[in-house]
Every structure is written in structure tokens, then in C-alpha cells.
Scaffold this motif. Structure first.
Motif, PDB file in Angstrom:
ATOM      1  N   LYS A 256       0.831  -1.215   0.000  1.00  0.00           N
ATOM      2  CA  LYS A 256       0.000   0.000   0.000  1.00  0.00           C
ATOM      3  C   LYS A 256       0.867   1.267   0.000  1.00  0.00           C
ATOM      4  N   SER A 257       1.828   1.303   0.928  1.00  0.00           N
ATOM      5  CA  SER A 257       2.682   2.502   1.005  1.00  0.00           C
ATOM      6  C   SER A 257       3.521   2.635  -0.252  1.00  0.00           C
ATOM      7  N   THR A 258       4.024   1.509  -0.735  1.00  0.00           N
ATOM      8  CA  THR A 258       4.843   1.532  -1.948  1.00  0.00           C
ATOM      9  C   THR A 258       4.051   2.133  -3.104  1.00  0.00           C
TER      10      THR A 258
ATOM     11  N   MET B  75      -2.574  10.150   1.976  1.00  0.00           N
ATOM     12  CA  MET B  75      -2.430   9.987   3.423  1.00  0.00           C
ATOM     13  C   MET B  75      -2.085   8.537   3.723  1.00  0.00           C
ATOM     14  N   ASP B  76      -0.933   8.327   4.357  1.00  0.00           N
ATOM     15  CA  ASP B  76      -0.513   6.965   4.671  1.00  0.00           C
ATOM     16  C   ASP B  76      -0.745   6.704   6.157  1.00  0.00           C
ATOM     17  N   GLU B  77      -1.820   6.027   6.460  1.00  0.00           N
ATOM     18  CA  GLU B  77      -2.214   5.737   7.847  1.00  0.00           C
ATOM     19  C   GLU B  77      -2.127   6.979   8.729  1.00  0.00           C
ATOM     20  N   PRO B  78      -2.853   8.032   8.383  1.00  0.00           N
ATOM     21  CA  PRO B  78      -2.676   9.307   9.093  1.00  0.00           C
ATOM     22  C   PRO B  78      -3.164   9.272  10.536  1.00  0.00           C
TER      23      PRO B  78
HETATM   24 MG    MG Z   1       2.648   1.035   4.837  1.00  0.00          MG
END
Ligand code: MG
Ligand code: ATP
Length: 291
Positions: free
Chosen positions: A82-84, A211-214
Motif C-alpha cells: 500500500k505505502s509503496t 495519506m498513509d495511515e494518518p
Molecule cells: Mg505502509
């Protein structure tokens, strides 16, 4: 509804669940039909995206559109990419030497990996908010004013003041900080710091906010504030949010994309993903079978 779904989950685990990350077996993954964007012309469009860290492939042939003013949630087990993927769509992965992104990724039809695309200018258009609030070691005012100064968005102090006030207001933080703008941003509570980071991101008027797990470092009250904020921001911005909370995805997003071992397995209207998922892997994840 949920109980019925749990009972309906096939007893046989799909082959994909047994797979290790190194064994690519695309046969268990459907060719994902590109999600129908909510608007005629998508804000961002990703086609055949592969991402590698050195020899290791982290994202496999992902196709997805993000509609104008849409909130799209990206969910999936830890390590599924997901982050990638998120970091690929504003070229944040450029900072990782071993990382290579291939495929077509566009913003308003412009190729974001084109030689003429300046990554700094791109990141001003596609802003990012990270998991851990990361205010600069500067005053609250200077945190928000940083981007506008860097990009020359205000010629006079009064203009800058206005951008700072508007951004903090939009981020739902103005009333809490208006009397302490000259104090350090790092002195705020975690939830306030995250809203400060959102204010900093919106101060340069991005078109898209990633937004990455904000909310992962925030308590339920601060989380609720950020979620309200996402709903408010979606009137003016296009938002992609990675979250480990399915409740959060259900509350804030229009569509949800489910990733599994680097594959985008399903992208659909959020309600459909959580009540009648199309793919067995999505169903297993949302019913808590793994992840
Ligand atoms: Mg991640
Ligand atoms: N800088 C890096 N160098 C090498 N491999 C990496 C790097 N960053 C991520 N990876 C690998 O890429 C894969 C996807 O990782 P990623 O961080 O995108 O997953 P994620 O879905 O965001 O996970 P989480 O939910 O835990 O944040 C993992 O196998 C991870 O180990």
C-alpha cells in the motif's frame, strides 16, 4: 449481514493465501477491471504499474483511476504494498535508490514520470501526510508558511498570514492555535500535530492529498477529527488514504481498493467491498480471516 458473510466464506483457502511473497502465481488474481471513476475524467490514472526494490517486485501490474474529489481507501495486509503504491504516485519513491517504477501514471493526463516533470513541483500538486506526525522544528506559523514561501505563493506578509489562517482553519486547528502561532509545532498534541501537518500540506493548494495511515498514532477523538476533516477536504481535494482500519475506510471513502501481496485484487464502491466483495481474498480479509 456480516455474520451471514462469515458463514458463506469458502472453507478452502484460496491458493493466494498460501503463497509466499517470492512465488508469483498470478493465476489466482483476476485481471482487475479498472475501477469505474466517479467522474468522467479521472484526476489520476495508473496503468500496468509495477514497482521493484532491486530484484524484488513489490507491486504487480496495478490498474486504477482516482476520480476528481474522490476519497479512495487502500487496504490490505501488512507488507502488501500500500505505502509503496502510494509513494509511487507522487514520486516519493525516487528517494529510495533501489526503487524502480514502471507503467503509465498520469495526473490530469500528464505523465508524472516524464523527464520534464519536476518531482518537487509534482509533490506540491500531490501532497502527502505520513503515519507519524512530522512537524518541522519551527513555529506553528512557520510550519504552515514553509511551503508557500518555498513556492513563492505570497508576495506580502498579509497574504502569507491569510494562507496560514485559511489552511489552519481548513485543517480544523485554527481556534486551538491562533493565540500561539509563534510557539513550536512540536509542542502540540499528537492529534494537533497531525492536523498541523495537514494544514502544511494544504497550504500550497495541492490537487491531490495522499495519506498513509494518518491516524495510526492518534486516539479515537483525534481520529474522529481527522476523519471529519477528510470529509470536508474531499469537497476541494482528491484524496487517497491508506488505512489499517476497515471501519475508517468504510466511514471516509467512496471507493476502496484491496491489495494482496502486491496485487490490486479488487477496487469497488466502498459499500460493495464491505458488504458484497467480489473476490474471495477481499472477503477473507474483511471478515478477519487474515491480515
Ligand atoms: Mg505502509
Ligand atoms: N525501502 C525498501 N526497500 C526494500 N524493500 C522494501 C522497501 N520498502 C518496502 N519494501 C518491501 O515492499 C513490500 C511492500 O511494502 P509496503 O511498505 O509498501 O507495504 P504496506 O502495505 O504499506 O505495509 P504496512 O501495512 O505494514 O505499512 C514489502 O515486502 C516490503 O518489505
Amino acid at each position: 449481514m456480516v455474520n451471514r458473510m462469515v458463514m458463506n466464506v469458502a472453507i478452502d483457502m484460496p491458493a493466494g493465501l498460501m503463497e509466499t511473497e517470492n512465488e508469483k502465481n498470478t493465476s489466482v488474481y483476476p485481471e482487475v477491471s479498472v475501477g469505474v471513476p466517479l467522474v468522467a475524467s479521472p484526476k489520476m490514472s495508473m496503468r500496468n504499474v509495477d514497482v521493484f526494490y532491486g530484484e524484488k517486485q513489490a507491486i504487480y501490474n496495478v490498474n486504477v483511476d482516482i476520480g476528481q474529489n474522490e476519497v479512495i481507501a487502500m487496504i490490505g495486509p501488512s507488507g502488501c504494498g500500500k505505502s509503496t503504491f502510494l509513494r509511487s504516485i507522487n514520486r516519493m519513491n525516487d528517494t529510495v535508490d533501489s526503487c524502480k517504477v514502471t507503467g503509465q501514471l498520469t495526473l490530469d493526463g500528464e505523465d508524472i514520470y516524464a523527464a520534464k516533470m519536476d518531482p518537487v513541483a509534482l509533490r506540491a500538486r500531490v501532497g502527502m501526510v505520513f503515519q507519524k506526525p512530522n512537524p518541522f522544528p519551527k513555529t506553528i506559523y512557520d510550519n504552515v508558511a514553509y511551503g508557500p514561501r518555498l513556492h513563492g505563493l505570497a508576495s506580502r506578509r498579509a497574504e502569507l498570514d491569510e494562507i496560514v489562517e485559511t489552511s489552519l482553519t481548513r485543517a480544523g486547528l485554527w481556534t486551538e492555535v491562533k493565540d500561539r502561532l509563534d510557539q513550536p509545532g512540536t509542542g502540540l498534541s499528537g492529534g494537533q500535530q497531525q492536523r498541523l501537518c495537514i494544514a502544511r500540506a494544504i497550504a500550497i493548494s495541492p490537487e491531490v492529498i495522499l495519506m498513509d495511515e494518518p491516524c495510526s498514532a492518534l486516539d479515537p477523538i483525534a481520529t474522529a477529527k481527522i476523519e471529519e476533516l477528510i470529509a470536508e477536504l474531499s469537497k476541494n481535494y482528491t484524496i487517497a488514504i491508506v488505512t489499517h482500519s476497515m471501519q475508517q475506510a468504510a466511514r471516509v471513502s467512496h471507493r476502496t481498493a484491496y491489495f494482496h501481496l502486491g496485487h490490486l485484487v479488487e477496487v469497488n464502491e466502498t459499500e460493495k467491498v464491505f458488504t458484497a466483495p467480489e473476490h474471495q481474498l477481499t472477503e477473507a480479509y474483511i471478515t478477519g480471516r487474515f491480515g
